[in-house]
Scaffold this motif. Structure first.
Motif, mmCIF file in Angstrom:
data_model
loop_
_atom_site.group_PDB
_atom_site.id
_atom_site.type_symbol
_atom_site.label_atom_id
_atom_site.label_comp_id
_atom_site.label_asym_id
_atom_site.label_seq_id
_atom_site.Cartn_x
_atom_site.Cartn_y
_atom_site.Cartn_z
ATOM 1 N N GLU A 36 13.423 19.750 63.502
ATOM 2 C CA GLU A 36 14.024 19.166 62.304
ATOM 3 C C GLU A 36 15.007 20.123 61.641
ATOM 4 O O GLU A 36 15.567 19.821 60.609
ATOM 5 C CB GLU A 36 12.918 18.810 61.294
ATOM 6 N N LEU A 85 18.017 21.412 62.361
ATOM 7 C CA LEU A 85 19.472 21.445 62.539
ATOM 8 C C LEU A 85 20.185 20.484 61.607
ATOM 9 O O LEU A 85 19.682 19.409 61.299
ATOM 10 C CB LEU A 85 19.826 21.061 63.987
ATOM 11 N N THR A 86 21.394 20.876 61.182
ATOM 12 C CA THR A 86 22.248 19.912 60.484
ATOM 13 C C THR A 86 22.823 18.971 61.538
ATOM 14 O O THR A 86 22.751 19.234 62.728
ATOM 15 C CB THR A 86 23.418 20.604 59.769
ATOM 16 N N LEU A 87 23.428 17.889 61.050
ATOM 17 C CA LEU A 87 23.977 16.901 61.969
ATOM 18 C C LEU A 87 25.035 17.549 62.870
ATOM 19 O O LEU A 87 25.061 17.353 64.074
ATOM 20 C CB LEU A 87 24.586 15.767 61.152
ATOM 21 N N GLU A 88 25.896 18.351 62.247
ATOM 22 C CA GLU A 88 26.971 18.983 63.008
ATOM 23 C C GLU A 88 26.404 19.948 64.051
ATOM 24 O O GLU A 88 26.819 19.943 65.208
ATOM 25 C CB GLU A 88 27.915 19.723 62.066
ATOM 26 N N LEU A 116 16.873 20.485 69.369
ATOM 27 C CA LEU A 116 17.303 19.109 69.062
ATOM 28 C C LEU A 116 16.111 18.243 68.675
ATOM 29 O O LEU A 116 16.237 17.317 67.894
ATOM 30 C CB LEU A 116 18.009 18.494 70.276
ATOM 31 N N GLU A 117 14.971 18.558 69.245
ATOM 32 C CA GLU A 117 13.780 17.765 68.941
ATOM 33 C C GLU A 117 13.127 18.200 67.638
ATOM 34 O O GLU A 117 12.289 17.504 67.087
ATOM 35 C CB GLU A 117 12.780 17.859 70.099
ATOM 36 N N VAL A 169 17.055 21.774 73.883
ATOM 37 C CA VAL A 169 16.313 20.514 73.740
ATOM 38 C C VAL A 169 15.226 20.659 72.677
ATOM 39 O O VAL A 169 15.044 19.790 71.830
ATOM 40 C CB VAL A 169 15.716 20.095 75.101
ATOM 41 N N ARG A 170 14.541 21.812 72.691
ATOM 42 C CA ARG A 170 13.507 22.036 71.667
ATOM 43 C C ARG A 170 14.126 22.018 70.272
ATOM 44 O O ARG A 170 13.564 21.447 69.345
ATOM 45 C CB ARG A 170 12.787 23.359 71.916
ATOM 46 N N ILE A 226 24.786 19.355 77.298
ATOM 47 C CA ILE A 226 25.419 18.525 78.327
ATOM 48 C C ILE A 226 26.153 19.406 79.339
ATOM 49 O O ILE A 226 26.100 19.199 80.550
ATOM 50 C CB ILE A 226 26.415 17.540 77.660
ATOM 51 N N TYR A 269 24.061 19.598 71.320
ATOM 52 C CA TYR A 269 23.995 18.549 72.333
ATOM 53 C C TYR A 269 25.112 18.723 73.355
ATOM 54 O O TYR A 269 24.898 18.643 74.563
ATOM 55 C CB TYR A 269 24.086 17.177 71.667
ATOM 56 N N GLN A 270 26.313 19.018 72.828
ATOM 57 C CA GLN A 270 27.447 19.204 73.741
ATOM 58 C C GLN A 270 27.216 20.404 74.659
ATOM 59 O O GLN A 270 27.519 20.356 75.849
ATOM 60 C CB GLN A 270 28.734 19.372 72.946
ATOM 61 N N SER A 304 23.502 19.848 65.424
ATOM 62 C CA SER A 304 22.815 19.145 66.500
ATOM 63 C C SER A 304 23.827 18.570 67.493
ATOM 64 O O SER A 304 23.574 18.560 68.695
ATOM 65 C CB SER A 304 21.883 18.061 65.946
ATOM 66 N N LEU A 305 24.992 18.157 67.006
ATOM 67 C CA LEU A 305 26.015 17.666 67.939
ATOM 68 C C LEU A 305 26.584 18.796 68.779
ATOM 69 O O LEU A 305 26.819 18.647 69.972
ATOM 70 C CB LEU A 305 27.119 16.951 67.165
ATOM 71 N N ASP A 306 26.779 19.960 68.121
ATOM 72 C CA ASP A 306 27.266 21.124 68.881
ATOM 73 C C ASP A 306 26.280 21.483 69.986
ATOM 74 O O ASP A 306 26.662 21.721 71.138
ATOM 75 C CB ASP A 306 27.440 22.329 67.940
#
Lengths: 83, 418
Positions: free
Chosen positions: A26, A28-31, A23-24, A20-21, A41, A37-38, A33-35
């Motif tokens: 700056e 990470l690349t978009l990819e 993700l919050e 979470v830290r 989850i 996030y998954q 951050s999605l990894d």
């Protein structure tokens, strides 16, 4: 790394907090951050599962014929704690 | 000391003082005797004589320096005193400077316990750095106590209140009486070997002036030390800690308090999880929003006003990421689905040009056509066009090198190309 089943609750929670830290932040690349996030989850689900998988049993250890057995018990004379 | 010289009294006395001070035995002695001639002057210091049938020993216990445990000194009382033997020069007598006085009846047990405690301490059983942290959510909580005592009921009640589903496993043991030490040690051992037990509480009910001696035995202290999971002791009192309390990883004043240490409040954990999940979602949403803003800016830039095939590839790549987010989101919560689809739709409306902004370029033939992905698509001397994030370059190919995908090349960010 231990299997997910062996990951302790607090270890899972710690990993989740790290994700979470990240993700919050700056960095990470978009990819990425999605990894993350998954992965986060998955950890949330693992933790929720842990909260649910306890059964609320009250057991006592008894010695029967030299073996230790776990037997479910109730506390006499009050609420039924066993079931 | 010279035998020839005549000494002043003080010189002889000083010599004797040094002699006694140099003797290791006299620095800390235990003496048993009967108190007589007790005096309590206004100074608060205590003066008395310890005697038996054949000998007497003058004693002094200075105010604030010595203490009497579990007794009030009076003439005729049989006691055990601990202290240092030294000379009192003014009266020319040796006396015991008392540090502690115990009733003689309790003295032996007390002495033995002190010695045991000192030995276990030397071995590191009480070491603070050995104390293990308690688990946040134990799979099962082991209870070592009497099956008929109030302690068990208290611990079960508190555990059920905090986390109704928590699993408890009792290893029954007498908490007082002759068999108590063995039973307590065995119960700890059983729970340690049982598996899926992450913390153990050893406790006894409150009440009358109970016998705590089982919790002061070496076998119980060592069983707690040997337990593979953290142990919480709820045995002694603040003023009278047992060895069990001192060896345990945590100590609680009552069995109920021990259960509060061992068992988390379920609702709090759930709240913490929900908060983390929400923060993760906000974080990734924010990151997507950043990408969208970046793309919009690129689309509006002059150099890339015309949509190109390569840019559609990039868009596809971003769409793939969106799909993955959508998938994980749906798995997590159906309620969020709508909001996510809205976000995806907004992102699809934009051309995904972020890649170029990170330093990549598109190479193609002048005037259009698909992007050149393999070097052999062109021959030396051919002209190509390189599209950058801002503007474009017209280039002539000098050499064509075949080979696997961008081997030995690094990305603009300095990472090896995959």
């Amino acid at each position: 790394m231990p299997a997910r089943e062996e990951l302790k609750f607090e270890e899972a929670l710690q990993k989740l907090e790290g994700i979470v830290r990240a993700l919050e932040g700056e960095g990470l690349t978009l990819e990425e951050s999605l990894d993350r996030y998954q992965e986060g989850i998955k950890l949330v689900r693992l933790c929720r599962q842990r909260l649910q998988e306890v059964e609320g049993k009250l057991q006592a250890l008894l010695i029967q014929e030299g073996d230790v057995v776990e037997k479910e018990i109730n506390l006499a004379g009050g609420e039924n704690y066993g079931a | 000391m010279s035998g020839q010289r005549v000494l002043a009294v003080r010189e002889l006395t000083a010599y004797l003082q040094r002699l006694l001070a140099g003797d290791g035995h006299l620095a800390n002695v235990w003496v048993r005797g009967e108190v007589s001639n007790l005096r309590r002057p206004a100074s608060g210091h205590l003066y008395f004589t310890l005697k038996d049938q054949v000998a007497a020993l003058r004693c002094v216990m200075f105010q604030g320096r010595g203490r009497a445990l579990n007794l009030r000194l009076q003439d005729g009382l049989e006691v055990i005193a601990r202290g240092q033997v030294a000379i009192y020069p003014r009266d020319g007598v040796y006396q015991l400077y008392v540090a502690e006085v115990f009733p003689a009846g309790m003295g032996l047990a007390s002495l033995a316990l002190r010695e045991l405690a000192a030995r276990l301490e030397r071995e590191g059983l009480f070491a603070p750095d050995r104390k293990r942290p308690l688990p946040l959510l134990p799979r099962r909580v082991g209870l070592v106590t009497s099956p008929s005592g109030a302690a068990l009921r208290d611990m079960v009640t508190v555990s059920r209140r905090r986390f109704p589903g928590i699993d408890l496993v009792l290893a029954p043991a007498s908490v007082q009486g002759e068999n108590a030490p063995q039973e307590l040690a065995r119960a700890l051992d059983l729970l340690g070997k049982l598996g899926r037990v992450d913390v153990v509480i050893i406790g006894r009910g409150g009440g009358s002036a109970e016998d705590l001696s089982a919790f002061n035995t070496e076998i119980v202290a060592r069983a707690i030390y040997a337990c593979p999971v953290p142990v919480i002791a709820a045995v002694g009192h603040e003023t009278d800690l047992t060895l069990a309390d001192r060896v345990a990883d945590r100590r609680a004043p009552t069995p109920s308090a021990a259960a509060e240490l061992a068992v988390p409040v379920r609702a709090e954990l759930e709240e913490r999880l929900a908060l983390l999940a929400a923060r993760a979602r906000r974080g990734v949403e924010h990151r997507l929003q950043m990408a969208r803003t970046m793309l919009e800016r690129l689309v509006k830039s002059r150099g890339l006003a015309r949509p190109q095939q390569e840019l559609y590839y990039r868009q596809q790549y971003l769409d793939g990421l969106e799909q993955r987010l959508l998938a994980s989101w749906q798995r997590q919560s159906g309620a969020r689905e709508q909001a996510l689809q809205l976000l995806v739709a907004r992102l699809e409306a934009a051309s995904p040009l972020a890649i170029l902004n990170r330093g990549y370029a598109v190479c193609r033939r002048p005037g259009g056509g698909p992007p050149i992905k393999v070097s052999q698509e062109v021959v030396p001397g051919e002209r190509v066009e390189v599209i950058l994030s801002q503007g474009r370059l017209q280039c002539q190919v000098e050499d064509v090198k075949a080979g696997p995908a961008c081997q030995g090349v690094t990305t603009p960010a300095g990472e090896p190309c995959k």
